[in-house]
Design an enzyme around this catalytic site. Structure first.
Site: not given
Length: 554
Positions: A386, A408
């Site tokens: 994460d 992104d």
């Protein structure tokens, strides 16, 4: 002559006589009968909570914004349970029959609710995407109906408990609610840890409905069957058989149903359709312009115009030192492709949450060709983690920080992505930047979503960075990068918006890479025009988004 005092029964005799009185006609003793009723309460409560969670999960998956969907489903369902409890008063005189019918209908409605929602989205996308008149109308309708049926259970079960043995209301309610709450606990844990990973949303709901129907029918017909007329027993048997047959048939055909739904949603060229531990991944088309990658139903890569997005995201940030680059998200390898076109890059770290996306981008011939086999470049180092947690683990970057960080990431309006657009997250990003380093982050369309775009800008600035907003021409619609799933032909925004930031205000310019020539879709003039176009939509004085107070529109 003194009056003779009435004889008092021995302690417990009255209770025993009442027990015999109310348990007559049952095939088992009062203790066993009460245990069977409480076991049924346990099973039905577990099934009821699975229906609730199924609606929340599927509505969030199809419509986005899990907070709103959970709030709507749970609040409507709790209200409907109160309505169901009131309506059940009319069935108390025939509690056993009423309970059997309620459970059969609940099993059918709850079992097929996921199928109905999914089918509406697949075959009626324009209606489904129509806001309150579409998706939420259907979701609220199922929530109301299921809630009414669940709410009718406890009053009817109370009457059935008293039929076995009369006891004080407080004790009976305590027994029922204890079994109900424990069953809800089991159902709540079974849904994410057992049903979803092993069976999926559709089959899991159908199996839950079958268990519900069997438990309710077995209790009424097996324990209270002698209280029913022959006609009522026959009706209940036929109803339960019909429900189980429908649910069983649907379970057998669910694979074909999902294939047909995918073809309706994604077209006939579905090549890959897998459910990873993180999301549903669907890859369609072949190579080049026909390729499309969908993550949880949202179009993340379109081979026809992805160059415009990735070039605009990456190349302005690369105008300056770029020895060390960090890519957050971008497991498809397309942002990495643009980064690695610059020969001055010595190392690029890519942090992607879903390893299945990285594996697909590495192994699928079409996607690997589109990303120029970026994962074969020894300079690229993918990490499965994460992004927030990875940055939080005190990672300033190799050699003191990253020259360029490219975010992104999914749209900030998606609930699971909100923390990746928070002031706390951008503070961690700022800490990982080297002196003179730049951050580039996709921020939605400044034309169609100016509040989202400028909230990202305000949040980055609140983290201590100076920002330069800009946009690039292209389709950046709700389906491509927005928070909600939408039909394939849903109108798209005419632009893509980005924020370039650093501790010092970075110049908005390009440094074309030596490998492969300049960007295909972007030049300095277009970039300057994009900066002016984005600035024209500015919304001043917006507060930043934080973990405790997300501010992105949903």
């Amino acid at each position: 002559m003194e009056p003779v005092a009435p004889t008092r029964p021995a302690p417990g005799a009255e209770r025993a006589s009442r027990g015999r009185e109310f348990s007559s006609g049952l095939p088992v003793g009062p203790g066993a009968a009460r245990l069977l009723v409480l076991a049924t309460v346990f099973v039905c409560a577990a099934c009821g909570l699975v229906y609730e969670l199924e609606l929340v999960a599927l509505a969030s998956y199809l419509m986005g914004d899990s907070v709103t969907q959970a709030s709507v489903v749970l609040s409507v369902m709790v209200f409907a349970m109160g309505v169901g409890a009131l309506l059940a008063k009319r069935l108390r005189c025939r509690a056993a029959l009423g309970f059997g019918v309620v459970e059969a209908i609940l099993a059918l409605v709850g079992g097929v609710s996921a199928l109905a929602l999914y089918a509406s989205f697949a075959w009626s996308p324009e209606w489904f995407a129509g806001g309150p008149g579409g998706a939420r109308f259907l979701m609220v309708a199922f929530s109301l109906l299921i809630g009414v049926l669940i709410g009718a259970e406890v009053p009817l079960l109370m009457e059935m408990m008293q039929r076995i043995r009369r006891q004080d209301a407080g004790g009976a309610v305590a027994d029922l609610f204890a079994a109900d709450y424990v069953g809800a606990l089991v159902g709540g844990l079974a849904f994410p840890f057992l049903l979803l990973p092993l069976l999926g949303q559709l089959t899991g709901a159908l199996l839950t409905g079958a268990v519900n129907a069997f438990a309710g029918g077995a209790l009424v017909l097996g324990l209270f069957g002698r209280d029913l007329s022959r006609r009522s027993r026959r009706l209940l048997v036929l109803l339960n058989v019909a429900v189980l047959a429908l649910l069983g048939t649907a379970a057998v055909l669910v694979g074909d149903f999902e294939d047909a739904a995918r073809r309706a949603m994604y077209g006939t060229q579905v090549r890959v359709a897998v459910q990873s531990e993180v999301q549903e991944i669907v890859l369609t088309g072949g190579r080049g312009p026909s390729l499309a990658l969908f993550l949880d139903g949202r179009l993340r890569v379109s081979g026809a115009d992805e160059h415009g997005y990735h070039e605009a995201l990456v190349h302005p940030a690369m105008a300056g030192p770029h020895d060390r680059v960090l890519i957050l998200g971008g497991g498809d390898g397309l942002a990495a492709r643009e980064v690695l076109r610059h020969p001055g890059v010595r190392r690029a770290d890519l942090v992607e949450l879903d390893p299945a996306v990285v594996d697909l981008a590495r192994r699928d011939p079409g996607l690997a060709t589109l990303n120029d086999h970026a994962y074969g470049d020894p300079r690229l180092h993918p990490v499965t983690a994460d992004a927030f947690d990875w940055l939080r683990a005190d990672r300033p970057g190799p050699g003191g920080g990253y020259d360029v960080i490219v975010a992104d990431l999914p749209h900030p309006g998606i609930t699971s992505s909100t923390k990746l657009y928070s002031e706390e997250f951008f503070g961690l990003v700022a800490r990982a930047l080297a002196p003179g380093g730049r951050l580039a982050v996709h921020s939605g369309s400044p034309v169609e979503g100016p509040r989202t775009f400028w909230t990202v800008d305000a949040t980055v600035r609140a983290a201590g960075l100076l920002t330069v907003p800009y946009s690039a021409a292209g389709n950046d619609g709700a389906f491509a990068f927005g928070p909600d799933r939408a039909p394939r032909h849903h109108p798209k925004a005419p632009d893509r918006g980005f924020i370039l930031a650093g501790r010092e205000r970075p110049p908005l310019t390009l440094a074309p890479p030596a490998d492969g020539g300049p960007p295909l879709t972007l030049d300095r003039a277009a970039l300057r025009a994009g900066g002016l176009a984005a600035e024209a939509t500015r919304l001043p004085d917006l507060p930043p988004s934080t973990l405790s107070h997300p501010r992105y529109p949903r």
